[in-house]
Write an enzyme that holds these catalytic residues in place. Sequence first.
Site, mmCIF file in Angstrom:
data_model
loop_
_atom_site.group_PDB
_atom_site.id
_atom_site.type_symbol
_atom_site.label_atom_id
_atom_site.label_comp_id
_atom_site.label_asym_id
_atom_site.label_seq_id
_atom_site.Cartn_x
_atom_site.Cartn_y
_atom_site.Cartn_z
ATOM 1 N N ALA A 68 0.861 -1.181 0.000
ATOM 2 C CA ALA A 68 0.000 0.000 0.000
ATOM 3 C C ALA A 68 0.899 1.233 0.000
ATOM 4 O O ALA A 68 2.069 1.154 0.380
ATOM 5 C CB ALA A 68 -0.868 -0.023 1.256
ATOM 6 N N GLY A 107 0.512 -5.138 0.719
ATOM 7 C CA GLY A 107 -0.621 -5.105 -0.208
ATOM 8 C C GLY A 107 -0.258 -5.692 -1.561
ATOM 9 O O GLY A 107 -1.126 -6.216 -2.275
ATOM 10 N N GLU A 110 -0.681 -9.240 -1.262
ATOM 11 C CA GLU A 110 -2.129 -9.489 -1.130
ATOM 12 C C GLU A 110 -2.816 -9.439 -2.496
ATOM 13 O O GLU A 110 -3.738 -10.212 -2.761
ATOM 14 C CB GLU A 110 -2.740 -8.473 -0.152
ATOM 15 N N GLU A 130 4.022 -5.730 7.019
ATOM 16 C CA GLU A 130 3.208 -4.719 7.704
ATOM 17 C C GLU A 130 3.529 -4.608 9.185
ATOM 18 O O GLU A 130 3.533 -3.510 9.755
ATOM 19 C CB GLU A 130 1.720 -5.027 7.537
HETATM 20 N N1 3HC Z 1 4.597 3.442 0.101
HETATM 21 C C1 3HC Z 1 5.087 4.663 -0.216
HETATM 22 N N2 3HC Z 1 6.392 4.885 -0.480
HETATM 23 C C2 3HC Z 1 7.230 3.843 -0.404
HETATM 24 C C3 3HC Z 1 6.796 2.551 -0.093
HETATM 25 C C4 3HC Z 1 5.409 2.367 0.174
HETATM 26 N N3 3HC Z 1 4.893 1.160 0.469
HETATM 27 N N4 3HC Z 1 7.851 1.717 -0.102
HETATM 28 C C5 3HC Z 1 8.914 2.463 -0.438
HETATM 29 N N5 3HC Z 1 8.539 3.744 -0.618
HETATM 30 C C6 3HC Z 1 9.384 4.868 -1.043
HETATM 31 C C7 3HC Z 1 10.475 5.179 -0.007
HETATM 32 O O1 3HC Z 1 9.986 6.050 0.989
HETATM 33 C C8 3HC Z 1 11.521 5.821 -0.884
HETATM 34 O O2 3HC Z 1 11.102 7.135 -1.129
HETATM 35 P P1 3HC Z 1 12.182 8.313 -1.308
HETATM 36 O O3 3HC Z 1 13.011 7.921 -2.482
HETATM 37 O O4 3HC Z 1 11.345 9.519 -1.479
HETATM 38 O O5 3HC Z 1 12.973 8.320 -0.013
HETATM 39 C C9 3HC Z 1 11.419 5.040 -2.197
HETATM 40 O O6 3HC Z 1 10.116 4.442 -2.184
HETATM 41 C C10 3HC Z 1 12.457 3.950 -2.353
HETATM 42 O O7 3HC Z 1 12.440 3.157 -1.181
HETATM 43 P P2 3HC Z 1 13.786 2.555 -0.557
HETATM 44 O O8 3HC Z 1 14.806 3.629 -0.423
HETATM 45 O O9 3HC Z 1 13.404 1.811 0.675
HETATM 46 O O10 3HC Z 1 14.227 1.576 -1.725
HETATM 47 P P3 3HC Z 1 14.891 0.141 -1.634
HETATM 48 O O11 3HC Z 1 15.107 -0.305 -3.019
HETATM 49 O O12 3HC Z 1 16.031 0.150 -0.669
HETATM 50 O O13 3HC Z 1 13.777 -0.812 -0.959
HETATM 51 C C11 3HC Z 1 11.595 -1.746 -0.683
HETATM 52 C C12 3HC Z 1 12.585 -1.054 -1.641
HETATM 53 C C13 3HC Z 1 12.135 -3.125 -0.268
HETATM 54 C C14 3HC Z 1 10.300 -1.898 -1.382
HETATM 55 C C15 3HC Z 1 11.446 -0.896 0.598
HETATM 56 O O14 3HC Z 1 11.154 0.429 0.216
HETATM 57 C C16 3HC Z 1 10.347 -1.332 1.523
HETATM 58 O O15 3HC Z 1 10.565 -2.231 2.314
HETATM 59 N N6 3HC Z 1 9.206 -0.669 1.463
HETATM 60 C C17 3HC Z 1 8.107 -0.873 2.382
HETATM 61 C C18 3HC Z 1 7.357 -2.120 2.067
HETATM 62 C C19 3HC Z 1 6.205 -2.277 3.006
HETATM 63 O O16 3HC Z 1 6.307 -2.103 4.200
HETATM 64 N N7 3HC Z 1 5.045 -2.620 2.453
HETATM 65 C C20 3HC Z 1 3.848 -2.765 3.219
HETATM 66 C C21 3HC Z 1 3.102 -1.470 3.229
HETATM 67 S S1 3HC Z 1 1.684 -1.491 4.275
HETATM 68 C C22 3HC Z 1 0.540 -2.372 3.373
HETATM 69 O O17 3HC Z 1 0.819 -2.827 2.300
HETATM 70 C C23 3HC Z 1 -0.807 -2.480 4.001
HETATM 71 C C24 3HC Z 1 -1.672 -3.455 3.301
HETATM 72 O O18 3HC Z 1 -1.635 -4.668 3.938
HETATM 73 C C25 3HC Z 1 -3.079 -2.966 3.267
#
Ligand code: 3HC
Length: 698
Positions: A68, A107, A110, A130
């Site tokens: 998400a 997500g 998912e 998450e």
């Molecule tokens: N939403 C919004 N922005 C995100 C994002 C997300 N889910 N994931 C990454 N970004 C952004 C980062 O903030 C960063 O932004 P910036 O360049 O402005 O600083 C950019 O994307 C690149 O991210 P990274 O520097 O972390 O890039 P990497 O290549 O090192 O890592 C990644 C990529 C493994 C995808 C890592 O970003 C990550 O772990 N992201 C989070 C993943 C996550 O937690 N997903 C679950 C979200 S909650 C959800 O999905 C709820 C659902 O169940 C309903």
Amino acid sequence: MNKAVGNEVVAYRVQGRIARIAIDNPPVNALSQAVRAGLKHAVEAAQADSSVAAIVLICEGRTFFAGADIREFAKPPQDPRLVDVILCIEQCTKPVVAAIHGTALGGGLEVALGCHFRIADAGARLGLPEVKLGLLPGAGGTQRLPRLVGLKAALDMVIEGNPVPARKALEMGLVDELAEGDLGAAAQALAERIADQGLDLRRTSRLPAPPMDEQWFAEVEQHVRKRKRGYEAPLRCIDAVRAALSLPFEEGMATERELFAALKASPQSRALRHAFFAEREAGKLPFSAPARRIERAAVIGAGTMGGGIAMCFANAGIAVQLLEKDEERLRQGLARIQANYDGSARRGRLTREAVAERMALIHGTTLFEDLHEADIVIEAVFEDMAVKHEVFRELDRICKPGAILASNTSYLDIDAIASATQRPQDVVGMHFFSPANVMRLLENVRGPRTSESVCASVMELGRRLGKVAVLVGSCDGFVGNRMLSKRTRESYFLLQEGATPYQVDRVLHGFGFPMGPFAMADLAGLDVGWRNRQGRLASLTPRERDCDILDRMVAVNRLGQKTGGGFYEYDADRKAQPSAQAEAIVAEHCAQSGIRRRDISDQEILERCLYPMINEAAYILEEGVAARASDIDVVWLNGYGFPAYRGGPLCYADQIGLDTVLEGLRKYEAEHGSIYWRPADLLVRLAESGRGFHDMAS
Ligand code: 3HC
Ligand code: NAI
């Protein structure tokens, strides 16, 4: 391409009988509102198009959906909701194939679980992270995953949040195929095959849920309460998965949604999301300068820190020379590294081959001349300016032009170290934390003459070494230790006034730190703090000088764990018990200095340990030693065990309100004097205007 169907982030194209829905929402294809709307619309179009027999869902760029869009969590929800998009995919009567590369997270996974078939690139990783953001999977992950891969594997993924590699995902039944070669072509071929063979659509939500195992759940819950002390989300993850087993799918989904909404609004999740973005911000420099190439590194001193730093390079595949004063110390240093790696091999964390490869990257020497080709040298010798000067003079003589000369000093002035060289622009602090090969924090310290390109280089190097690097300015103790020293001072004053070491530690442990200041001192060795104190006696206030509890402990050789006793007594398993002798030493000190001891409340202990740190952080920001409030949080989260679910000291301060902090500072200022408690102007300004540290930029 059918422009009428797609939008700016979702492309829709029909090729033969296969509809290809391709998402392109850089950098990580987060499932923003535009993505959700475009995706739903495209699936509906494919459903309605009688020429389409199957659908491929694929992402452009570096990854499948990373989840998400976390930035949207702070705003009111916008339609379509992700759960509804996934339901639309799952209910489609034409087979939908998810083509996964990079990381399918949260997500994103998912969405893949809502598809009928999943094919993954061999290098892909799939996970539900998450929980690391204080959440649980909120779009069906807790309900569909156990139906697909079984209870134990699913619960592990949900509670731990760690992704699994594609090959393991195949073994678990999480994906159906691994792609050989081009993923898009393989997914297209799979979709054709499914359409040809008229395979049944596999709707994950319709699979039977695994049988309930209450006893096992109870055991897992007990274990999680212990291992993830203080964290709320892992427990709610268990509740959601339990619902998958005990309720029909639709009711399980409703439970998941309720639990997700409550977590999303919780202070813990807000703090953990803050920490996620803070870590990424910390890597951004306020200037742009080219990083220098670093292929050959050297470390001076093979003691506690030098050995660990050399391991960091070897672990990252970078060749490193390790220099010691003499052959015997070098041999001992290398033996400690070998023993450390052997321990990892015994615990199954490294293969024997990996140990050999890493050891082969570490080359011992006793000759400074051997370092003439190094691109960077990190000094980790004794914390003594004279010794540092001697080393840096040698480095200045030997190292090639452009080599970066770094010091791992904990407190000393970087510019004073640099003045031993003719190249102060190349001198920088790289403050690793102990154990250096384990701790994630790297405080890079910019002296007043350090060049931008050197700063950019050590930040980039930090990333290569797998560290969270923060760039700070030079001052006594930099950001982390400077703030810590205020907490340490107050914790000794609290002993003088009537608290016990156990009481202080219990309060901070209860707050979420892995250990309190006195247990930490026992672990590090009281002689370490004592030596530091001796070096500063001249600059201490009379009260600090008189508060000589540490001197008294060291005088009777109570040095902590290494002598079997310090502030606590330790048994053979290093289990701590409160120490009558340590308490007697405190009482004796108080009697001699005429301090009347009193009962001190837990709340006072908490405030007197945390508020001076927060106040010091405000001074640090005022002075520009840290560029951002969030950088200070990153330092404390990754270097000092500040509980992640509180987001760091300044996130915590904002959550309780700076007016509350200011009121506390003023109360203690009236009781103990301005010398310790004068509120920083910045903190006063922010509190009086109703703002927090993290509103500073706005
Ligand atoms: N939403 C919004 N922005 C995100 C994002 C997300 N889910 N994931 C990454 N970004 C952004 C980062 O903030 C960063 O932004 P910036 O360049 O402005 O600083 C950019 O994307 C690149 O991210 P990274 O520097 O972390 O890039 P990497 O290549 O090192 O890592 C990644 C990529 C493994 C995808 C890592 O970003 C990550 O772990 N992201 C989070 C993943 C996550 O937690 N997903 C679950 C979200 S909650 C959800 O999905 C709820 C659902 O169940 C309903
Ligand atoms: P240590 O005493 O374990 O190791 C220092 C090593 O440097 C010794 O092996 C010594 O033989 C060697 N050495 C001394 N002079 C030398 C010279 N001229 N040439 C080559 N080698 C020489 O010390 P430790 O704990 O590793 O600390 C090193 C530095 O790291 C200090 O500046 C300290 O403040 C800093 N630091 C220490 C941390 C810790 O927790 N121990 C944490 C962060 C920084």
